[in-house]
Scaffold this active site. Structure first.
Site, PDB file in Angstrom:
ATOM      1  N   CYS A 111       1.007  -1.374   0.001  1.00  0.00           N
ATOM      2  CA  CYS A 111      -0.010  -0.033   0.115  1.00  0.00           C
ATOM      3  C   CYS A 111       0.779   1.375   0.236  1.00  0.00           C
ATOM      4  O   CYS A 111       0.402   2.593  -0.109  1.00  0.00           O
ATOM      5  CB  CYS A 111      -0.957  -0.110   1.329  1.00  0.00           C
ATOM      6  SG  CYS A 111      -1.993  -1.430   1.079  1.00  0.00           S
ATOM      7  N   HIS A 234      -3.330   6.889   2.856  1.00  0.00           N
ATOM      8  CA  HIS A 234      -3.721   5.807   1.962  1.00  0.00           C
ATOM      9  C   HIS A 234      -5.273   5.355   2.593  1.00  0.00           C
ATOM     10  O   HIS A 234      -5.487   5.593   3.865  1.00  0.00           O
ATOM     11  CB  HIS A 234      -2.697   4.648   2.538  1.00  0.00           C
ATOM     12  CG  HIS A 234      -3.399   3.179   2.282  1.00  0.00           C
ATOM     13  ND1 HIS A 234      -3.705   2.916   0.867  1.00  0.00           N
ATOM     14  CD2 HIS A 234      -3.411   2.029   3.035  1.00  0.00           C
ATOM     15  CE1 HIS A 234      -4.152   1.484   0.960  1.00  0.00           C
ATOM     16  NE2 HIS A 234      -3.703   1.135   2.245  1.00  0.00           N
ATOM     17  N   ASN A 264     -10.433  -0.652  -0.121  1.00  0.00           N
ATOM     18  CA  ASN A 264      -9.041  -0.277  -0.164  1.00  0.00           C
ATOM     19  C   ASN A 264      -8.355  -0.749  -1.358  1.00  0.00           C
ATOM     20  O   ASN A 264      -8.295  -1.904  -1.672  1.00  0.00           O
ATOM     21  CB  ASN A 264      -8.625  -1.062   1.096  1.00  0.00           C
ATOM     22  CG  ASN A 264      -7.130  -1.094   1.465  1.00  0.00           C
ATOM     23  OD1 ASN A 264      -6.289  -0.622   0.275  1.00  0.00           O
ATOM     24  ND2 ASN A 264      -6.516  -1.413   2.656  1.00  0.00           N
TER      25      ASN A 264
HETATM   26  O1  UT7 Z   1      -4.218  -1.566   3.366  1.00  0.00           O
HETATM   27  C1  UT7 Z   1      -3.046  -2.197   4.138  1.00  0.00           C
HETATM   28  C2  UT7 Z   1      -3.280  -1.701   5.775  1.00  0.00           C
HETATM   29  N1  UT7 Z   1      -4.596  -2.445   6.085  1.00  0.00           N
HETATM   30  C3  UT7 Z   1      -5.255  -1.855   7.200  1.00  0.00           C
HETATM   31  O2  UT7 Z   1      -4.920  -0.718   7.512  1.00  0.00           O
HETATM   32  C4  UT7 Z   1      -6.411  -2.404   7.735  1.00  0.00           C
HETATM   33  C5  UT7 Z   1      -6.299  -2.319   9.279  1.00  0.00           C
HETATM   34  N2  UT7 Z   1      -7.268  -2.782  10.046  1.00  0.00           N
HETATM   35  C6  UT7 Z   1      -8.677  -2.376  10.340  1.00  0.00           C
HETATM   36  O3  UT7 Z   1      -8.853  -1.574   9.148  1.00  0.00           O
HETATM   37  C7  UT7 Z   1      -9.556  -2.606  11.201  1.00  0.00           C
HETATM   38  O4  UT7 Z   1      -9.098  -3.640  11.907  1.00  0.00           O
HETATM   39  C8  UT7 Z   1     -10.787  -4.107  10.565  1.00  0.00           C
HETATM   40  C9  UT7 Z   1     -11.597  -2.993   9.698  1.00  0.00           C
HETATM   41  C10 UT7 Z   1     -10.107  -4.763   9.594  1.00  0.00           C
HETATM   42  C11 UT7 Z   1     -11.441  -4.490  11.573  1.00  0.00           C
HETATM   43  O5  UT7 Z   1     -12.071  -3.616  12.533  1.00  0.00           O
HETATM   44  P1  UT7 Z   1     -11.776  -3.887  14.099  1.00  0.00           P
HETATM   45  O6  UT7 Z   1     -12.374  -2.872  14.716  1.00  0.00           O
HETATM   46  O7  UT7 Z   1     -10.225  -3.865  14.280  1.00  0.00           O
HETATM   47  O8  UT7 Z   1     -12.536  -5.256  14.263  1.00  0.00           O
HETATM   48  P2  UT7 Z   1     -11.887  -6.672  14.714  1.00  0.00           P
HETATM   49  O9  UT7 Z   1     -10.861  -7.198  14.109  1.00  0.00           O
HETATM   50  O10 UT7 Z   1     -11.177  -6.227  16.204  1.00  0.00           O
HETATM   51  O11 UT7 Z   1     -12.913  -7.544  14.824  1.00  0.00           O
HETATM   52  C12 UT7 Z   1     -14.122  -7.288  15.563  1.00  0.00           C
HETATM   53  C13 UT7 Z   1     -15.025  -8.526  15.393  1.00  0.00           C
HETATM   54  C14 UT7 Z   1     -14.539  -9.742  15.373  1.00  0.00           C
HETATM   55  O12 UT7 Z   1     -15.442 -10.759  15.941  1.00  0.00           O
HETATM   56  P3  UT7 Z   1     -15.162 -11.065  17.533  1.00  0.00           P
HETATM   57  O13 UT7 Z   1     -13.954 -11.917  17.616  1.00  0.00           O
HETATM   58  O14 UT7 Z   1     -15.159 -10.026  18.215  1.00  0.00           O
HETATM   59  O15 UT7 Z   1     -16.486 -12.033  17.983  1.00  0.00           O
HETATM   60  C15 UT7 Z   1     -14.583 -10.536  13.731  1.00  0.00           C
HETATM   61  O16 UT7 Z   1     -14.694 -11.681  13.765  1.00  0.00           O
HETATM   62  O17 UT7 Z   1     -15.861  -8.219  14.145  1.00  0.00           O
HETATM   63  C16 UT7 Z   1     -15.847  -9.603  13.359  1.00  0.00           C
HETATM   64  N3  UT7 Z   1     -15.709  -9.496  11.965  1.00  0.00           N
HETATM   65  C17 UT7 Z   1     -16.796  -9.077  11.188  1.00  0.00           C
HETATM   66  N4  UT7 Z   1     -18.137  -8.910  11.648  1.00  0.00           N
HETATM   67  C18 UT7 Z   1     -19.084  -8.525  10.522  1.00  0.00           C
HETATM   68  C19 UT7 Z   1     -14.564  -9.304  11.193  1.00  0.00           C
HETATM   69  N5  UT7 Z   1     -15.004  -9.057  10.027  1.00  0.00           N
HETATM   70  C20 UT7 Z   1     -16.502  -9.021   9.843  1.00  0.00           C
HETATM   71  C21 UT7 Z   1     -17.454  -8.584   8.935  1.00  0.00           C
HETATM   72  N6  UT7 Z   1     -18.491  -8.644   9.393  1.00  0.00           N
HETATM   73  N7  UT7 Z   1     -16.855  -8.447   7.499  1.00  0.00           N
END
Ligand code: UT7
Length: 308
Positions: A111, A234, A264
């Site tokens: 990225c 980004h 993204n």
């Molecule tokens: O471009 C390269 C660089 N990449 C990035 O910058 C990405 C950086 N990370 C992020 O943008 C965020 O961490 C995410 C958008 C990927 C996720 O957001 P988060 O607030 O960090 O959520 P999380 O990973 O803590 O997940 C929370 C919950 C989990 O469930 P449990 O374990 O709390 O029960 C996930 O399983 O959300 C669940 N989850 C979803 N639920 C509904 C993960 N993906 C999804 C989904 N829909 N698509």
């Protein structure tokens, strides 16, 4: 150093995929995707669209905007992590379709690809026989596991290109870095075919990386980040963008955000956002424009431009 981005161009896949479309096929919701990432819809390639075809369209649009023809180009740098083939490089296919025979290479910095290509292209420019063209392009849907909700809702396809020439503008400062100890957090595991991301681990580091890198690019130019006129980060997550901009002292109205419509697009995201900002009349001669990318590696790159 003297640097003008004399033409910008974008290529958008035809197919728009909304959060509602994904709700129908994945255990996810529009509310989750919007509130966690800021994405409302994204563009995904169809079978007839490739990394090379997006690059061709974006570069052709950028050259047209610059009033340049393909045969005038001195060098082509194509940033992608989703080449159509491993051999030859995708720039060869794009250049062939455009009728270009200049030197070229593909650059893989995830990225941070577009900013890395921009800084590299600026370095080539003083001795280049013609304008240098840089393009950030991805067809990330080909490395997505479409059943993995943690990545399938985030990543998307597209391209953005810029024509670099000497001119009234300048590359005032830049910063780049890699911390390879963090590579397990965002990778295609060895032997695998799909992106695997520990989003939380990436998120935890992303804000500090952007603040430190963008701040370093500004410091090298002797400019306070708070004095930047336009910030083009980004486009991975609106919460990362808002937190980084806030810590840099850059208000929301000076920050470009378009991931609500694009998702993204990795190496393409900053190039597309920059082109959209220009098309919207947000970039003016003399503006200090700050670009900052970060991603797999983890790798980061920032550049501060004085707009021509
Ligand atoms: O471009 C390269 C660089 N990449 C990035 O910058 C990405 C950086 N990370 C992020 O943008 C965020 O961490 C995410 C958008 C990927 C996720 O957001 P988060 O607030 O960090 O959520 P999380 O990973 O803590 O997940 C929370 C919950 C989990 O469930 P449990 O374990 O709390 O029960 C996930 O399983 O959300 C669940 N989850 C979803 N639920 C509904 C993960 N993906 C999804 C989904 N829909 N698509």
């Amino acid at each position: 150093m003297s640097l003008a981005l004399t033409g910008l161009g974008v290529a958008a896949p035809e197919r728009v995929v909304t959060n509602a479309d994904l709700e129908a096929v994945l255990d996810t919701s529009d509310e989750w995707i919007r509130s966690r990432s800021g994405i409302r819809e994204r563009r995904w390639a169809g079978p007839h669209e490739s990394t090379a075809s997006f690059a061709v369209e974006a570069v052709a649009n950028a050259l047209k905007a610059a009033g340049r023809t393909p045969d005038e180009v001195g060098f082509l740098v194509l940033a992608t992590c989703t080449p159509d083939q491993l051999l030859p490089h995708t720039a060869a296919a794009a250049a062939d379709a455009l009728g270009m025979r200049c030197g070229s290479f593909d650059l893989h910095a995830a990225c941070a690809g577009f900013v890395t290509a921009l800084v590299t292209g600026a370095g080539l420019l003083p001795t280049s026989p013609g304008p240098v063209v840089v393009v950030g392009v991805e067809r990330l849907t080909q490395i997505l596991d479409h059943e993995d909700r943690t990545t399938a809702v985030l990543f998307a396809d597209g391209a953005g290109a810029a024509v670099l020439e000497a001119g009234d503008g300048a590359l005032l400062g830049w910063d780049a870095g890699t911390d390879g100890s963090l590579r397990p957090f965002l990778e295609i595991p060895p032997g695998g075919q799909h992106i695997h991301m520990d989003g939380g681990e990436v998120f935890r580091r992303a804000v500090r990386i952007v603040v430190d890198s963008a701040g370093a690019a500004c410091a090298r130019a002797g400019i306070a980040a708070a004095d930047v006129d336009v910030f083009v980060p980004h486009q991975a997550n609106t919460r990362i963008i808002e937190a980084a901009a806030s810590r840099l002292g850059i208000p929301a109205e000076r920050t470009v955000v378009n991931l609500d419509r694009w998702g993204n697009t990795s190496a393409a995201s900053i190039a597309i956002a920059l082109a959209e900002a220009e098309a919207a009349g947000r970039l003016h001669a003399g503006d200090r424009v700050l670009l900052s990318g970060f991603g797999a590696g983890m790798t980061w790159a920032s550049a501060l431009l004085r707009w021509a």
